[in-house]
Design a protein around this motif. Sequence first.
Motif, mmCIF file in Angstrom:
data_model
loop_
_atom_site.group_PDB
_atom_site.id
_atom_site.type_symbol
_atom_site.label_atom_id
_atom_site.label_comp_id
_atom_site.label_asym_id
_atom_site.label_seq_id
_atom_site.Cartn_x
_atom_site.Cartn_y
_atom_site.Cartn_z
ATOM 1 N N ASN A 38 0.743 3.972 -3.133
ATOM 2 C CA ASN A 38 0.262 5.325 -2.855
ATOM 3 C C ASN A 38 1.401 6.342 -2.800
ATOM 4 O O ASN A 38 1.158 7.508 -2.451
ATOM 5 C CB ASN A 38 -0.493 5.359 -1.510
ATOM 6 N N ASP A 64 0.824 -1.214 0.000
ATOM 7 C CA ASP A 64 0.000 0.000 0.000
ATOM 8 C C ASP A 64 0.855 1.260 0.000
ATOM 9 O O ASP A 64 0.535 2.247 -0.677
ATOM 10 C CB ASP A 64 -0.925 -0.006 1.212
ATOM 11 N N THR A 103 0.854 9.383 -5.109
ATOM 12 C CA THR A 103 -0.200 10.279 -4.656
ATOM 13 C C THR A 103 0.281 11.174 -3.507
ATOM 14 O O THR A 103 -0.021 12.365 -3.451
ATOM 15 C CB THR A 103 -1.414 9.454 -4.182
#
Length: 304
Positions: free
Chosen positions: A299, A295, A302
């Motif tokens: 991410n 994860d 972002t």
Amino acid sequence: MRKYILSFILWLVLLLPVLGQELAKPVGWFSRKSIKLGELVQYTLVHRHESSREVILPDSSFNFSPFELVQKSYFPTYTKAGISTDSAIYTLRTFETDSLQQLALPVYVLDGEDTLQVLANPVSVKLQQLVPQVQEPLVFKSETELVFVEERFNWPNLLLWTVAGVVFLSLIWFIFGQAIKTKYKLYRLRKDHVYFTSRYNSHVDRFVKSGYGQSLEKAVSLWKNYLTKLERSAINSFTTKEIVMFYNDNEEVNTALRLCDRAIYGNMAEADPETGKALHMLRRFAKSRYKHQHDLTRNAKTKR
């Protein structure tokens, strides 16, 4: 009668200065006596005159027939003792087939409002005949055999395609570089986890079925090495207490590692349910850490 004699003498007196100012002819010559068809030859033109006269030599607009003008070179006027010398060199060529080519260039003398043209004496150049006799009718010689032409590598084309390829790949990397790196990291994480899970399950199954102590040691060692690579930390060199502290006193890790240490250092002859449960706890914890890292990597763009 005396009146006519006086008129004749006056006319003669007025004419003498004009006769004394007769214009000299320019001199011209070729640099060679013979030339070939289309071959360059130089023609030099020199004119000596009184310094008070203004003289113009032929320029590119002049018709040099039967020759063609290729280049011209003018030289500055040179004056000494009241006599000026103008000169120029003309580079010519001819495509006429006459055996003797002749040329006589003029100079133009400005006299008030009039312009006088003074021609140099004609000079000739001989044309070399490369084909002295032409056979009639003409016989054509045919050559039907193919000639081998060596293939040459197109380096400019290669350079062009190389530069275009580098520019294209750079553009792709600039636009999609971060996404490509993220995809690759996720692929490596998944591949490493699948490899770990496969080998870890193999050691656990062998330990559960046979109680073989070395399988337990290999399973725990494999778990530590996998987390070392996953967390990018030297977990495989930590003690059990240091590992528990690294994971913020995680109760599951603490319980599982202590049960495994007791089984390894207690030389258990067979697998007990608690040790098997501890191995499953370690596998579950490794999977949770894999998901966490997965994860974070996915991410990362972002967050930037």
